[in-house]
Design a protein around this motif. Structure first.
Motif, PDB file in Angstrom:
ATOM      1  N   THR A 128       0.840  -1.197   0.000  1.00 40.41           N
ATOM      2  CA  THR A 128       0.000   0.000   0.000  1.00 40.41           C
ATOM      3  C   THR A 128       0.874   1.245   0.000  1.00 40.41           C
ATOM      4  O   THR A 128       2.068   1.185   0.306  1.00 40.41           O
ATOM      5  CB  THR A 128      -0.897   0.025   1.254  1.00 40.41           C
ATOM      6  OG1 THR A 128      -0.057   0.115   2.416  1.00 40.41           O
ATOM      7  CG2 THR A 128      -1.767  -1.214   1.338  1.00 40.41           C
ATOM      8  N   LYS A 129       0.242   2.334  -0.337  1.00 36.29           N
ATOM      9  CA  LYS A 129       0.960   3.615  -0.304  1.00 36.29           C
ATOM     10  C   LYS A 129       1.506   3.877   1.102  1.00 36.29           C
ATOM     11  O   LYS A 129       2.628   4.351   1.265  1.00 36.29           O
ATOM     12  CB  LYS A 129       0.020   4.744  -0.725  1.00 36.29           C
ATOM     13  CG  LYS A 129       0.700   6.104  -0.811  1.00 36.29           C
ATOM     14  CD  LYS A 129      -0.280   7.215  -1.098  1.00 36.29           C
ATOM     15  CE  LYS A 129      -1.117   7.527   0.114  1.00 36.29           C
ATOM     16  NZ  LYS A 129      -1.970   8.714  -0.064  1.00 36.29           N
ATOM     17  N   GLN A 130       0.715   3.523   2.105  1.00 35.32           N
ATOM     18  CA  GLN A 130       1.131   3.768   3.480  1.00 35.32           C
ATOM     19  C   GLN A 130       2.423   3.027   3.813  1.00 35.32           C
ATOM     20  O   GLN A 130       3.290   3.531   4.533  1.00 35.32           O
ATOM     21  CB  GLN A 130       0.020   3.348   4.454  1.00 35.32           C
ATOM     22  CG  GLN A 130       0.312   3.685   5.916  1.00 35.32           C
ATOM     23  CD  GLN A 130       0.606   5.154   6.130  1.00 35.32           C
ATOM     24  OE1 GLN A 130      -0.084   6.020   5.591  1.00 35.32           O
ATOM     25  NE2 GLN A 130       1.644   5.449   6.893  1.00 35.32           N
ATOM     26  N   LYS A 131       2.573   1.801   3.268  1.00 28.91           N
ATOM     27  CA  LYS A 131       3.804   1.043   3.523  1.00 28.91           C
ATOM     28  C   LYS A 131       5.019   1.745   2.927  1.00 28.91           C
ATOM     29  O   LYS A 131       6.091   1.797   3.539  1.00 28.91           O
ATOM     30  CB  LYS A 131       3.680  -0.374   2.937  1.00 28.91           C
ATOM     31  CG  LYS A 131       2.815  -1.320   3.770  1.00 28.91           C
ATOM     32  CD  LYS A 131       2.829  -2.714   3.180  1.00 28.91           C
ATOM     33  CE  LYS A 131       1.990  -3.685   4.017  1.00 28.91           C
ATOM     34  NZ  LYS A 131       2.646  -3.999   5.306  1.00 28.91           N
ATOM     35  N   ILE A 132       4.852   2.313   1.720  1.00 30.90           N
ATOM     36  CA  ILE A 132       5.973   3.000   1.071  1.00 30.90           C
ATOM     37  C   ILE A 132       6.298   4.298   1.800  1.00 30.90           C
ATOM     38  O   ILE A 132       7.459   4.617   2.055  1.00 30.90           O
ATOM     39  CB  ILE A 132       5.656   3.260  -0.412  1.00 30.90           C
ATOM     40  CG1 ILE A 132       5.527   1.919  -1.144  1.00 30.90           C
ATOM     41  CG2 ILE A 132       6.736   4.115  -1.057  1.00 30.90           C
ATOM     42  CD1 ILE A 132       5.067   2.032  -2.560  1.00 30.90           C
ATOM     43  N   TRP A 133       5.252   5.046   2.159  1.00 29.73           N
ATOM     44  CA  TRP A 133       5.478   6.296   2.887  1.00 29.73           C
ATOM     45  C   TRP A 133       6.153   6.000   4.244  1.00 29.73           C
ATOM     46  O   TRP A 133       7.045   6.715   4.667  1.00 29.73           O
ATOM     47  CB  TRP A 133       4.154   7.028   3.089  1.00 29.73           C
ATOM     48  CG  TRP A 133       3.841   8.075   2.065  1.00 29.73           C
ATOM     49  CD1 TRP A 133       3.543   9.379   2.314  1.00 29.73           C
ATOM     50  CD2 TRP A 133       3.773   7.930   0.634  1.00 29.73           C
ATOM     51  NE1 TRP A 133       3.299  10.056   1.128  1.00 29.73           N
ATOM     52  CE2 TRP A 133       3.429   9.182   0.087  1.00 29.73           C
ATOM     53  CE3 TRP A 133       3.975   6.860  -0.238  1.00 29.73           C
ATOM     54  CZ2 TRP A 133       3.280   9.403  -1.275  1.00 29.73           C
ATOM     55  CZ3 TRP A 133       3.829   7.069  -1.607  1.00 29.73           C
ATOM     56  CH2 TRP A 133       3.489   8.329  -2.108  1.00 29.73           C
ATOM     57  N   SER A 134       5.716   4.935   4.896  1.00 27.64           N
ATOM     58  CA  SER A 134       6.307   4.562   6.189  1.00 27.64           C
ATOM     59  C   SER A 134       7.761   4.140   6.013  1.00 27.64           C
ATOM     60  O   SER A 134       8.612   4.449   6.855  1.00 27.64           O
ATOM     61  CB  SER A 134       5.503   3.428   6.832  1.00 27.64           C
ATOM     62  OG  SER A 134       4.193   3.843   7.126  1.00 27.64           O
ATOM     63  N   MET A 135       8.055   3.430   4.905  1.00 19.83           N
ATOM     64  CA  MET A 135       9.428   3.029   4.623  1.00 19.83           C
ATOM     65  C   MET A 135      10.330   4.249   4.498  1.00 19.83           C
ATOM     66  O   MET A 135      11.437   4.299   5.056  1.00 19.83           O
ATOM     67  CB  MET A 135       9.474   2.218   3.316  1.00 19.83           C
ATOM     68  CG  MET A 135      10.871   1.951   2.801  1.00 19.83           C
ATOM     69  SD  MET A 135      10.909   1.173   1.154  1.00 19.83           S
ATOM     70  CE  MET A 135      10.297   2.505   0.108  1.00 19.83           C
ATOM     71  N   ILE A 136       9.851   5.253   3.772  1.00 18.08           N
ATOM     72  CA  ILE A 136      10.651   6.466   3.569  1.00 18.08           C
ATOM     73  C   ILE A 136      10.863   7.193   4.899  1.00 18.08           C
ATOM     74  O   ILE A 136      11.982   7.614   5.212  1.00 18.08           O
ATOM     75  CB  ILE A 136       9.970   7.379   2.531  1.00 18.08           C
ATOM     76  CG1 ILE A 136       9.938   6.692   1.159  1.00 18.08           C
ATOM     77  CG2 ILE A 136      10.690   8.725   2.437  1.00 18.08           C
ATOM     78  CD1 ILE A 136       9.041   7.372   0.137  1.00 18.08           C
ATOM     79  N   SER A 137       9.802   7.321   5.687  1.00 18.39           N
ATOM     80  CA  SER A 137       9.912   8.007   6.979  1.00 18.39           C
ATOM     81  C   SER A 137      10.852   7.261   7.918  1.00 18.39           C
ATOM     82  O   SER A 137      11.683   7.868   8.607  1.00 18.39           O
ATOM     83  CB  SER A 137       8.532   8.133   7.628  1.00 18.39           C
ATOM     84  OG  SER A 137       7.667   8.915   6.835  1.00 18.39           O
ATOM     85  N   PHE A 138      10.738   5.922   7.932  1.00 19.28           N
ATOM     86  CA  PHE A 138      11.604   5.091   8.774  1.00 19.28           C
ATOM     87  C   PHE A 138      13.076   5.273   8.356  1.00 19.28           C
ATOM     88  O   PHE A 138      13.960   5.414   9.214  1.00 19.28           O
ATOM     89  CB  PHE A 138      11.179   3.632   8.622  1.00 19.28           C
ATOM     90  CG  PHE A 138      11.935   2.672   9.496  1.00 19.28           C
ATOM     91  CD1 PHE A 138      11.582   2.501  10.826  1.00 19.28           C
ATOM     92  CD2 PHE A 138      12.984   1.925   8.983  1.00 19.28           C
ATOM     93  CE1 PHE A 138      12.271   1.595  11.633  1.00 19.28           C
ATOM     94  CE2 PHE A 138      13.685   1.029   9.771  1.00 19.28           C
ATOM     95  CZ  PHE A 138      13.328   0.865  11.107  1.00 19.28           C
ATOM     96  N   SER A 139      13.312   5.294   7.051  1.00 22.22           N
ATOM     97  CA  SER A 139      14.678   5.450   6.539  1.00 22.22           C
ATOM     98  C   SER A 139      15.247   6.817   6.917  1.00 22.22           C
ATOM     99  O   SER A 139      16.414   6.938   7.301  1.00 22.22           O
ATOM    100  CB  SER A 139      14.691   5.297   5.022  1.00 22.22           C
ATOM    101  OG  SER A 139      14.180   4.048   4.637  1.00 22.22           O
ATOM    102  N   ARG A 140      14.417   7.845   6.807  1.00 22.53           N
ATOM    103  CA  ARG A 140      14.876   9.200   7.145  1.00 22.53           C
ATOM    104  C   ARG A 140      15.284   9.293   8.615  1.00 22.53           C
ATOM    105  O   ARG A 140      16.287   9.931   8.949  1.00 22.53           O
ATOM    106  CB  ARG A 140      13.752  10.208   6.866  1.00 22.53           C
ATOM    107  CG  ARG A 140      13.580  10.568   5.408  1.00 22.53           C
ATOM    108  CD  ARG A 140      12.306  11.372   5.225  1.00 22.53           C
ATOM    109  NE  ARG A 140      12.220  11.993   3.914  1.00 22.53           N
ATOM    110  CZ  ARG A 140      11.121  12.566   3.446  1.00 22.53           C
ATOM    111  NH1 ARG A 140      10.008  12.578   4.174  1.00 22.53           N
ATOM    112  NH2 ARG A 140      11.115  13.127   2.243  1.00 22.53           N
ATOM    113  N   THR A 141      14.500   8.657   9.470  1.00 21.80           N
ATOM    114  CA  THR A 141      14.819   8.683  10.899  1.00 21.80           C
ATOM    115  C   THR A 141      16.197   8.098  11.155  1.00 21.80           C
ATOM    116  O   THR A 141      17.011   8.673  11.894  1.00 21.80           O
ATOM    117  CB  THR A 141      13.761   7.899  11.702  1.00 21.80           C
ATOM    118  OG1 THR A 141      12.485   8.493  11.482  1.00 21.80           O
ATOM    119  CG2 THR A 141      14.081   7.913  13.188  1.00 21.80           C
ATOM    120  N   HIS A 142      16.490   6.981  10.510  1.00 21.67           N
ATOM    121  CA  HIS A 142      17.793   6.343  10.700  1.00 21.67           C
ATOM    122  C   HIS A 142      18.907   7.113   9.998  1.00 21.67           C
ATOM    123  O   HIS A 142      20.040   7.134  10.483  1.00 21.67           O
ATOM    124  CB  HIS A 142      17.740   4.891  10.218  1.00 21.67           C
ATOM    125  CG  HIS A 142      17.030   3.988  11.176  1.00 21.67           C
ATOM    126  ND1 HIS A 142      17.671   3.354  12.223  1.00 21.67           N
ATOM    127  CD2 HIS A 142      15.717   3.650  11.302  1.00 21.67           C
ATOM    128  CE1 HIS A 142      16.799   2.646  12.918  1.00 21.67           C
ATOM    129  NE2 HIS A 142      15.603   2.807  12.377  1.00 21.67           N
TER     130      HIS A 142
END
Length: 543
Positions: A415-429
């Motif tokens: 889902t779009k939410q999974k991709i958006w969450s992936m990007i946000s998670f990556s940015r945090t790290h």
């Protein structure tokens, strides 16, 4: 510039911070250093509100805007050459009809970049300038939905200019039913040392979804640069003089004195009665202030500092007046709308045979590069288990990615939410200094990599890792400052950022994919992505 931007909401802290940073960016482009215009000019504050709403919508629905990068519409070389030739002819016609020499012509299909042509002396558009222009272009779509134009409306989006301070106009052209949207904005012009460079921007709809953007550089870049510095140093001076410490105040005062001298010299070259009047006022006022600061520095006279402080608001008002008379040219904006319309006809004619093709292409962007048979879907078939990727060249902030198609069986759970969450998670790290991570959920395996190359394409490893960076970095992205430029400076402190290239890659695999498979696919994508983009990149070794 001494103003506090405050957000109240129930989002996570990182999202609210990004929202605030975007608000500051939009204010900078529309108001420049004169932030008080938000209070005094309802037309500009309405425009800023509209742009922020548009950004929020794009950020929630468009992966390129979410990662703050520019998606290029990939077409064959012949179509690219024809587009650039059309832009060149449009810019040259604009130059001929207006006597303006510094012009950019930019063509957008939906919110995707198709082509750019810049006249010889025009200041380079920064990637942030381009991304802001995409946002401004997208915002005109909702303007078009207004049922009718009311000339007496206070809302500046929808009406021709009605007050002396108006910097936005809309013209209904006689040749077609579309409107030309005209703005006076302040571009940065450089991702390294951003300034507020005055431009008139005409947005000319060619057909629905295709816009020609014509940027006309106005005023003097020397004036705008030194005026911006003067605003900044005056703010810094206000901050440090609270400490009543001579050693802290002296260098800031000297910076302001130098920038005002440069500003004064530059203003002398501008032939205008209003500029001359503002210059006289500046020189007279600053002479008095400078003497008071010098008295404090030499003799520690508290009374002198108090007197200088009391004059600060007056100097600020003079800076604002100089900004008004040098950065904005309402008459030029009016007189160049007709030539902009004529120039847009060239693009209409050039695109008349394939405009529908471009619009369909923008929705899918499925056939990429010079190999007409090679599509994103075909490319993905070479990587079993890979369901999505986002590749970003952070040197020019161009993104290459498949469109999100959630109807395919293998990606039904994606889902779009999974991709958006992936990007946000990556940015945090990434903010924590991690340049490569792999993780899983119950369905998919995710991976994120950042790497660097030199100008020859050879991989280079950071000499200092971001976790040990001495200076804080902005949020990942480019709208609130070029994070990747600062990252290069932090990781390679002894090298010029111009000599280092930076790349990002996000991958989504089916959950059964092993870490070794993910790494191998990531290396291959980095090595072969040029087949989609149409020009070769050098392979790299990620780890």
């Amino acid at each position: 510039m001494g103003y506090l931007f405050l957000s109240i909401g129930n989002d996570d802290t990182a999202s609210m911070k990004r929202f605030l940073n975007t608000c500051v960016m939009v204010v900078r482009y529309v108001c420049g250093p004169n932030v008080l215009e938000l209070k005094n000019n309802t037309n500009k504050s309405s425009l800023i509100t509209h742009l922020i709403d548009c950004w929020t919508n794009l950020k929630n629905n468009d992966q390129a805007m979410f990662v703050e990068a520019i998606e290029q519409l990939m077409v064959n070389p012949d179509l690219t050459a024809s587009t650039v030739q059309g832009l060149r002819e449009a810019v040259e016609k604009m130059q001929y009809l207006t006597d303006c020499s510094k012009i950019h012509g930019l063509l957008l299909v939906q919110n995707k970049f198709l082509g750019l042509y810049s006249s010889q002396n025009a200041k380079v558009l920064s990637c942030t300038d381009t991304l802001f222009s995409i946002l401004l272009s997208e915002s005109t779509k909702t303007v078009n939905t207004k049922p009718e134009i009311e000339p007496d409306s206070e809302d500046e989006f929808y009406s021709p200019s009605t007050t002396p301070d108006d910097n936005i106009q809309i013209l209904q052209t006689e040749s077609h039913e579309n409107f030309i949207y005209s703005y006076q904005i302040l571009l940065s012009g450089n991702d390294y040392i951003p300034k507020c460079i005055p431009h008139i921007l005409h947005i000319c709809p060619i057909t629905e979804g295709i816009n020609l953007l014509l940027f006309i550089e106005t005023g003097s870049i020397v004036v705008s640069s030194n005026l911006y510095d003067s605003f900044l140093y005056l703010h810094n001076l206000q901050s440090v003089q609270i400490q009543r410490d001579v050693e802290t105040l002296r260098p800031v005062f000297e910076n302001l004195d130098t920038s005002i001298k440069k500003l004064s010299d530059a203003l002398k070259k501008m032939k205008s009665n209003s500029v001359e009047a503002a210059l006289k006022q500046l020189n007279r006022y600053w002479d008095l202030m400078r003497k008071k600061y010098q008295e404090f520095i030499k003799a520690r006279l508290a009374e002198s500092l108090l007197r200088a402080e009391s004059m600060t608001s007056g100097l600020l008002d003079i800076f604002k007046e100089i900004l008004k008379v040098t950065a904005y040219d309402k008459e030029l904006m009016k007189t160049t709308q007709g030539p902009a319309n004529e120039s847009s006809k060239i693009i209409m004619e050039k695109l008349s045979t394939f405009d529908e093709f471009l619009k369909v292409k923008a929705m899918k962007n499925f056939s990429l590069g010079s190999k007409t048979s090679l599509t994103i879907n075909k490319y993905l078939e070479e990587f079993p288990g890979l369901v999505h990727f986002i590749y970003i060249d952070r040197t020019n902030h161009r993104v290459t990615a498949p469109n999100l198609d959630f109807g395919m069986d293998e990606t039904l759970a994606l889902t779009k939410q999974k991709i958006w969450s992936m990007i946000s998670f990556s940015r945090t790290h990434l903010e924590e200094g991690h340049l490569s991570i792999i993780w899983k959920d119950t369905t998919f395996s995710y991976a994120y990599f950042v790497w660097f190359e030199d100008t020859s394409g050879s991989p280079v490893k950071p000499t200092v890792f971001p976790t040990h960076a001495s200076k804080p970095l902005p949020q990942p992205g480019i709208l609130s400052g070029d994070f990747y430029l600062k990252l290069k400076e932090a990781c390679f402190p002894k090298m010029s950022p111009n000599k280092i290239r930076c790349y990002e890659l996000y991958c989504v695999h089916l959950g059964l994919a092993t870490a070794q498979c993910v790494l191998e696919h990531a290396r291959r994508i980095a090595a072969t992505i040029w087949e989609l983009k149409g020009h070769p990149d050098h392979p790299i070794d990620l780890l």
